[in-house]
Design a protein around this motif. Structure first.
Motif, PDB file in Angstrom:
ATOM      1  N   GLU A 163       0.831  -1.206   0.000  1.00 44.17           N
ATOM      2  CA  GLU A 163       0.000   0.000   0.000  1.00 44.17           C
ATOM      3  C   GLU A 163       0.866   1.255   0.000  1.00 44.17           C
ATOM      4  O   GLU A 163       0.636   2.190  -0.784  1.00 44.17           O
TER       5      GLU A 163
ATOM      6  N   LEU B 193       1.177   4.214  -2.806  1.00 46.51           N
ATOM      7  CA  LEU B 193       0.878   5.614  -2.510  1.00 46.51           C
ATOM      8  C   LEU B 193       2.054   6.538  -2.826  1.00 46.51           C
ATOM      9  O   LEU B 193       1.871   7.738  -3.053  1.00 46.51           O
TER      10      LEU B 193
ATOM     11  N   LEU C 164       3.654   8.683  10.847  1.00 42.13           N
ATOM     12  CA  LEU C 164       2.420   8.487  10.096  1.00 42.13           C
ATOM     13  C   LEU C 164       1.582   7.377  10.725  1.00 42.13           C
ATOM     14  O   LEU C 164       2.113   6.329  11.092  1.00 42.13           O
TER      15      LEU C 164
ATOM     16  N   LYS D  65      -1.492   4.553  10.420  1.00 38.96           N
ATOM     17  CA  LYS D  65      -2.283   3.737   9.501  1.00 38.96           C
ATOM     18  C   LYS D  65      -3.760   3.813   9.914  1.00 38.96           C
ATOM     19  O   LYS D  65      -4.052   3.897  11.118  1.00 38.96           O
ATOM     20  N   PRO D  66      -4.682   3.728   8.971  1.00 40.08           N
ATOM     21  CA  PRO D  66      -4.474   3.724   7.517  1.00 40.08           C
ATOM     22  C   PRO D  66      -3.920   5.064   7.047  1.00 40.08           C
ATOM     23  O   PRO D  66      -4.255   6.107   7.600  1.00 40.08           O
ATOM     24  N   PHE D  67      -3.076   5.020   6.039  1.00 43.93           N
ATOM     25  CA  PHE D  67      -2.385   6.221   5.595  1.00 43.93           C
ATOM     26  C   PHE D  67      -3.349   7.227   4.971  1.00 43.93           C
ATOM     27  O   PHE D  67      -4.201   6.874   4.164  1.00 43.93           O
ATOM     28  N   ASP D  68      -3.175   8.482   5.363  1.00 44.84           N
ATOM     29  CA  ASP D  68      -3.928   9.577   4.785  1.00 44.84           C
ATOM     30  C   ASP D  68      -3.063  10.215   3.694  1.00 44.84           C
ATOM     31  O   ASP D  68      -1.917  10.605   3.950  1.00 44.84           O
ATOM     32  N   GLU D  69      -3.589  10.336   2.488  1.00 40.84           N
ATOM     33  CA  GLU D  69      -2.785  10.807   1.361  1.00 40.84           C
ATOM     34  C   GLU D  69      -2.297  12.240   1.553  1.00 40.84           C
ATOM     35  O   GLU D  69      -1.184  12.585   1.157  1.00 40.84           O
ATOM     36  N   ASP D  70      -3.124  13.085   2.159  1.00 40.93           N
ATOM     37  CA  ASP D  70      -2.702  14.473   2.395  1.00 40.93           C
ATOM     38  C   ASP D  70      -1.566  14.528   3.411  1.00 40.93           C
ATOM     39  O   ASP D  70      -0.602  15.296   3.244  1.00 40.93           O
ATOM     40  N   GLN D  71      -1.675  13.722   4.456  1.00 36.24           N
ATOM     41  CA  GLN D  71      -0.602  13.687   5.454  1.00 36.24           C
ATOM     42  C   GLN D  71       0.679  13.125   4.847  1.00 36.24           C
ATOM     43  O   GLN D  71       1.782  13.606   5.147  1.00 36.24           O
TER      44      GLN D  71
ATOM     45  N   GLU E 132       2.405  15.814   2.923  1.00 38.34           N
ATOM     46  CA  GLU E 132       3.118  16.731   3.819  1.00 38.34           C
ATOM     47  C   GLU E 132       4.436  16.117   4.288  1.00 38.34           C
ATOM     48  O   GLU E 132       5.456  16.796   4.404  1.00 38.34           O
TER      49      GLU E 132
END
Length: 242
Positions: free
Chosen positions: A18, A22, A102, A104-110, A113
């Motif tokens: 994952e 990403l 970070l 999980k689940p990973f946030d795309e905006d974070q 950054e």
């Protein structure tokens, strides 16, 4: 701008896949290796020399915090981004000078950054400490190590379980996977033309259409004509042509 070499460490295969997926939209982020345990992470850090390590905390035997402590003694210490499902380790993680944390689940905006933070930190390091690229390619021959000038290598290919390095005067063999050799030659003018072949762009002098969209490539100093997969032709021409 140079690529950023990434090592992903997580005992869960899905999490590794994952995160690798990403990271694909971020052009500078190149995943050079993965590890499924703390022990594997240290070996991979030595082998791949990553710029940044995405490191899971909760792993059996040797957890991510222990890995972070162990790699501080490496000649090249990667930046660490802890990636975990548990927020409780954040304070201890930053004691290991982690660049980010970070969840999980990973946030795309974070994640975006975090990538900005990585790029900024590595750019500052590069500005103060310019990277010196090694000038020799080491190949083990019997009980010795021979050092080749990358400029003397015409092409490299994988045959069975052996990677063969075709030089101007000799052919060398190594058990290293082609992907590893490609990573080591990345600072130089090498390009993948096929899943099993890398060529030195400086020796190319002719491309000839073949069949089914594939082309044949001719190199100065090499008798063999090499097949260029149609998936690589467009990018190869872009590399070669003004």
């Amino acid at each position: 701008m140079t690529d950023i070499r990434v090592l992903i460490v997580d005992d869960e295969r899905f999490s590794r896949e994952e995160l690798s997926f990403l990271l694909q939209p971020f052009e500078r982020m190149k995943v050079v290796g993965e590890a499924a345990s703390g022990d594997e992470a240290i070996v991979a850090a030595l082998k791949y020399q990553p710029d940044v390590m995405f490191l899971d905390v909760e792993m059996p035997k040797m957890d991510g915090l222990a890995v972070a402590a162990a790699i501080k003694d490496l000649k090249k210490v990667p930046e660490i981004v802890f990636a975990t499902a548990y927020p409780d380790f954040a304070v201890e993680a930053f004691r290991h000078q982690a660049l980010d944390y970070l969840l999980k689940p990973f946030d795309e905006d974070q994640l975006a950054e975090t990538i900005k933070r990585i790029e900024k930190k590595l750019q500052l390091q590069e500005d103060h400490h310019p990277v010196t690229v090694p000038s020799k390619f080491a190949v083990e021959v019997d009980d010795t190590i021979e050092y080749l000038n990358p400029s003397d290598i015409l092409y490299v290919y994988r045959e069975d379980r052996t990677t063969k390095i075709v030089g101007r005067t000799a052919v060398y063999e190594t058990n290293d996977p082609l992907k590893d050799v490609e990573e080591r030659l990345q600072p130089f003018s090498f390009f993948r033309i096929h899943k099993s072949y890398l060529v030195n762009l400086d020796y190319i002098y002719r491309l000839t259409p073949w069949f089914n969209g594939a082309w044949q490539l001719e190199l100065r100093g090499a008798e063999e004509k090499l097949s260029v997969s149609r998936n690589y032709v467009k990018d190869l021409r872009r590399k070669l042509e003004l």
